[in-house]
Write an enzyme that holds these catalytic residues in place. Structure first.
Site, mmCIF file in Angstrom:
data_model
loop_
_atom_site.group_PDB
_atom_site.id
_atom_site.type_symbol
_atom_site.label_atom_id
_atom_site.label_comp_id
_atom_site.label_asym_id
_atom_site.label_seq_id
_atom_site.Cartn_x
_atom_site.Cartn_y
_atom_site.Cartn_z
ATOM 1 N N GLU A 101 -24.315 -47.115 -35.655
ATOM 2 C CA GLU A 101 -25.109 -47.097 -36.871
ATOM 3 C C GLU A 101 -25.337 -45.364 -36.978
ATOM 4 O O GLU A 101 -25.455 -44.622 -36.130
ATOM 5 C CB GLU A 101 -26.364 -47.818 -36.699
ATOM 6 C CG GLU A 101 -26.274 -49.238 -37.355
ATOM 7 C CD GLU A 101 -26.498 -49.258 -38.681
ATOM 8 O OE1 GLU A 101 -26.263 -48.563 -39.527
ATOM 9 O OE2 GLU A 101 -26.860 -50.387 -39.192
ATOM 10 N N ASP A 102 -25.578 -45.338 -38.389
ATOM 11 C CA ASP A 102 -25.956 -44.142 -38.733
ATOM 12 C C ASP A 102 -27.471 -43.761 -38.521
ATOM 13 O O ASP A 102 -27.848 -42.805 -37.768
ATOM 14 C CB ASP A 102 -25.755 -43.713 -39.999
ATOM 15 C CG ASP A 102 -26.318 -44.810 -41.260
ATOM 16 O OD1 ASP A 102 -26.914 -45.774 -40.664
ATOM 17 O OD2 ASP A 102 -26.343 -44.600 -42.403
ATOM 18 N N ASP A 105 -33.996 -47.797 -39.070
ATOM 19 C CA ASP A 105 -35.340 -47.487 -39.683
ATOM 20 C C ASP A 105 -36.146 -48.475 -39.478
ATOM 21 O O ASP A 105 -36.648 -48.630 -38.259
ATOM 22 C CB ASP A 105 -34.942 -47.545 -41.193
ATOM 23 C CG ASP A 105 -36.143 -46.789 -42.088
ATOM 24 O OD1 ASP A 105 -37.295 -46.303 -41.558
ATOM 25 O OD2 ASP A 105 -36.377 -47.110 -43.189
ATOM 26 N N LYS A 133 -35.398 -43.683 -36.487
ATOM 27 C CA LYS A 133 -36.733 -43.388 -37.124
ATOM 28 C C LYS A 133 -37.547 -44.295 -36.332
ATOM 29 O O LYS A 133 -38.083 -45.277 -36.921
ATOM 30 C CB LYS A 133 -36.341 -43.718 -38.697
ATOM 31 C CG LYS A 133 -37.023 -42.571 -39.517
ATOM 32 C CD LYS A 133 -37.024 -43.008 -40.835
ATOM 33 C CE LYS A 133 -36.113 -42.048 -41.596
ATOM 34 N NZ LYS A 133 -36.020 -42.552 -43.188
ATOM 35 N N PHE A 154 -37.293 -38.884 -45.489
ATOM 36 C CA PHE A 154 -36.221 -39.463 -46.127
ATOM 37 C C PHE A 154 -35.032 -38.369 -45.787
ATOM 38 O O PHE A 154 -35.156 -37.154 -46.102
ATOM 39 C CB PHE A 154 -36.178 -39.723 -47.622
ATOM 40 C CG PHE A 154 -34.959 -40.352 -48.012
ATOM 41 C CD1 PHE A 154 -34.779 -41.631 -47.946
ATOM 42 C CD2 PHE A 154 -33.788 -39.714 -48.521
ATOM 43 C CE1 PHE A 154 -33.689 -42.389 -48.166
ATOM 44 C CE2 PHE A 154 -32.572 -40.514 -49.083
ATOM 45 C CZ PHE A 154 -32.852 -41.950 -48.953
ATOM 46 N N ARG A 167 -23.603 -37.657 -48.900
ATOM 47 C CA ARG A 167 -23.146 -38.361 -47.430
ATOM 48 C C ARG A 167 -22.118 -37.346 -46.810
ATOM 49 O O ARG A 167 -21.977 -37.228 -45.794
ATOM 50 C CB ARG A 167 -22.307 -39.339 -47.563
ATOM 51 C CG ARG A 167 -23.116 -40.563 -48.141
ATOM 52 C CD ARG A 167 -22.178 -42.079 -48.106
ATOM 53 N NE ARG A 167 -22.568 -43.023 -48.717
ATOM 54 C CZ ARG A 167 -23.711 -44.016 -48.441
ATOM 55 N NH1 ARG A 167 -23.933 -43.827 -47.301
ATOM 56 N NH2 ARG A 167 -23.835 -44.881 -49.124
HETATM 57 P P1 IMP Z 1 -33.386 -50.757 -41.753
HETATM 58 O O1 IMP Z 1 -33.012 -52.229 -42.270
HETATM 59 O O2 IMP Z 1 -34.877 -50.458 -42.534
HETATM 60 O O3 IMP Z 1 -33.379 -50.147 -40.199
HETATM 61 O O4 IMP Z 1 -32.501 -49.764 -42.682
HETATM 62 C C1 IMP Z 1 -31.309 -49.134 -42.226
HETATM 63 C C2 IMP Z 1 -30.717 -48.397 -43.229
HETATM 64 O O5 IMP Z 1 -31.602 -48.002 -44.325
HETATM 65 C C3 IMP Z 1 -29.561 -47.315 -42.739
HETATM 66 O O6 IMP Z 1 -28.469 -47.985 -42.368
HETATM 67 C C4 IMP Z 1 -29.614 -46.557 -44.149
HETATM 68 O O7 IMP Z 1 -28.812 -46.978 -44.954
HETATM 69 C C5 IMP Z 1 -30.973 -46.778 -44.841
HETATM 70 N N1 IMP Z 1 -31.661 -45.539 -44.655
HETATM 71 C C6 IMP Z 1 -32.793 -45.586 -43.548
HETATM 72 N N2 IMP Z 1 -33.392 -44.473 -43.658
HETATM 73 C C7 IMP Z 1 -32.863 -43.715 -44.452
HETATM 74 C C8 IMP Z 1 -32.983 -42.274 -44.633
HETATM 75 O O8 IMP Z 1 -33.497 -41.573 -44.136
HETATM 76 N N3 IMP Z 1 -31.895 -41.577 -45.531
HETATM 77 C C9 IMP Z 1 -30.981 -42.321 -46.162
HETATM 78 N N4 IMP Z 1 -30.677 -43.856 -45.798
HETATM 79 C C10 IMP Z 1 -31.757 -44.322 -45.051
HETATM 80 MG MG MG Z 2 -26.447 -47.979 -43.446
#
Ligand code: IMP
Ligand code: MG
Length: 181
Positions: A101-102, A105, A133, A154, A167
Site C-alpha cells: 500500500e502507498d 489512513d 498516518k 494531506f 502521483r
Molecule cells: P483509508 O481507508 O482511510 O486508510 O484510505 C487510504 C487511501 O486514502 C489511500 O490508499 C489513499 O488513496 C488515500 N489517502 C489517504 N491519505 C492520503 C494523502 O495524504 N494523500 C493522498 N491520498 C491519501
Molecule cells: Mg490508495
C-alpha cells in the site's frame, strides 16, 4: 520547491527521493529474507500503490509474482463502504501474500481488502505500507512492514494524488492548504 513549471501546489518536501529509495531497499531486503523459498505474491491496490510496488519488487532479491486490484471507497458518510472495481486476475490460494500500500489512513479500505483476501485461503497474508498516518487510524490493522510514519497532513507524490494529479512526483510532499479547499 516545485517540480512542474507553474505549479505552486507543493508546499514542502517531506520525504526526499533518496530517503524513499533507502527505505524501500531496507523493506525489500527484509521481505526477501522473510519469504525465502516461498510462493511470494505482491498485491497492490491501484492506483496509488503502483510506484511503491514497482520499486519494492525490484528491491526484493528473490522470485515473486504480481497482481492488482482496484477499489473505490466512500469513507465519508457511508460508514466506510468499499467496493471492488477490479479484482485480482489469479487465485491466491496457498500463496504467501503481501499487500503493498502507498498509505494507510483510517485503515477502512485496507481492512475491507484484507477481509476479502483472507476468505480466499492464502498461506499467509501480511501488509507492507510505505506510509502510515497512524494518528488517523479507525480500525486496528496488523502491519508487518512500514516505511515511514507520517503526520496528519494531506500528502502528494510517489503515487499519492490530488484530484488524480501529482502521483508522478518522485518525492512525497505536503500541499498548500488552499489547494485542498
Ligand atoms: P483509508 O481507508 O482511510 O486508510 O484510505 C487510504 C487511501 O486514502 C489511500 O490508499 C489513499 O488513496 C488515500 N489517502 C489517504 N491519505 C492520503 C494523502 O495524504 N494523500 C493522498 N491520498 C491519501
Ligand atoms: Mg490508495
Amino acid at each position: 520547491m516545485t517540480r512542474f513549471s507553474g505549479d505552486s501546489v507543493v508546499e514542502k518536501v517531506l520525504i526526499t527521493e533518496e530517503a524513499i529509495a533507502a527505505r524501500v531497499a531496507e523493506l525489500g531486503s527484509a521481505i526477501a529474507r522473510d519469504y525465502a523459498g516461498q510462493d511470494l505474491r505482491l498485491l497492490t491496490v491501484l492506483r496509488g500503490g503502483l510506484f511503491f510496488l514497482a520499486d519494492l519488487a525490484r528491491a526484493i532479491d528473490s522470485h515473486l509474482t504480481l497482481d492488482f486490484m482496484a477499489v473505490s471507497s466512500f469513507s465519508a458518510g457511508t460508514g466506510g463502504a468499499v467496493r471492488i472495481t477490479k479484482d485480482l486476475d489469479d487465485s491466491i490460494e496457498g500463496a504467501a501474500v503481501v499487500v503493498v500500500e502507498d498509505i494507510i489512513d483510517t485503515g477502512l479500505t485496507l481492512n475491507y481488502v484484507l477481509s476479502v483476501l483472507k476468505g480466499r485461503g492464502p498461506a499467509s497474508l501480511e501488509v507492507c505500507t510505505l506510509l502510515d498516518k497512524d494518528i488517523r487510524r479507525i480500525v486496528d490493522l496488523p502491519i508487518a512492514y512500514r516505511g515511514f510514519s507520517v503526520p496528519d497532513r494531506f500528502l502528494v507524490g510517489y503515487g499519492l494524488d490530488l484530484g488524480g494529479r501529482l502521483r508522478n512526483l518522485p518525492y512525497i510532499a505536503t500541499v498548500d492548504e488552499a489547494a485542498l479547499t
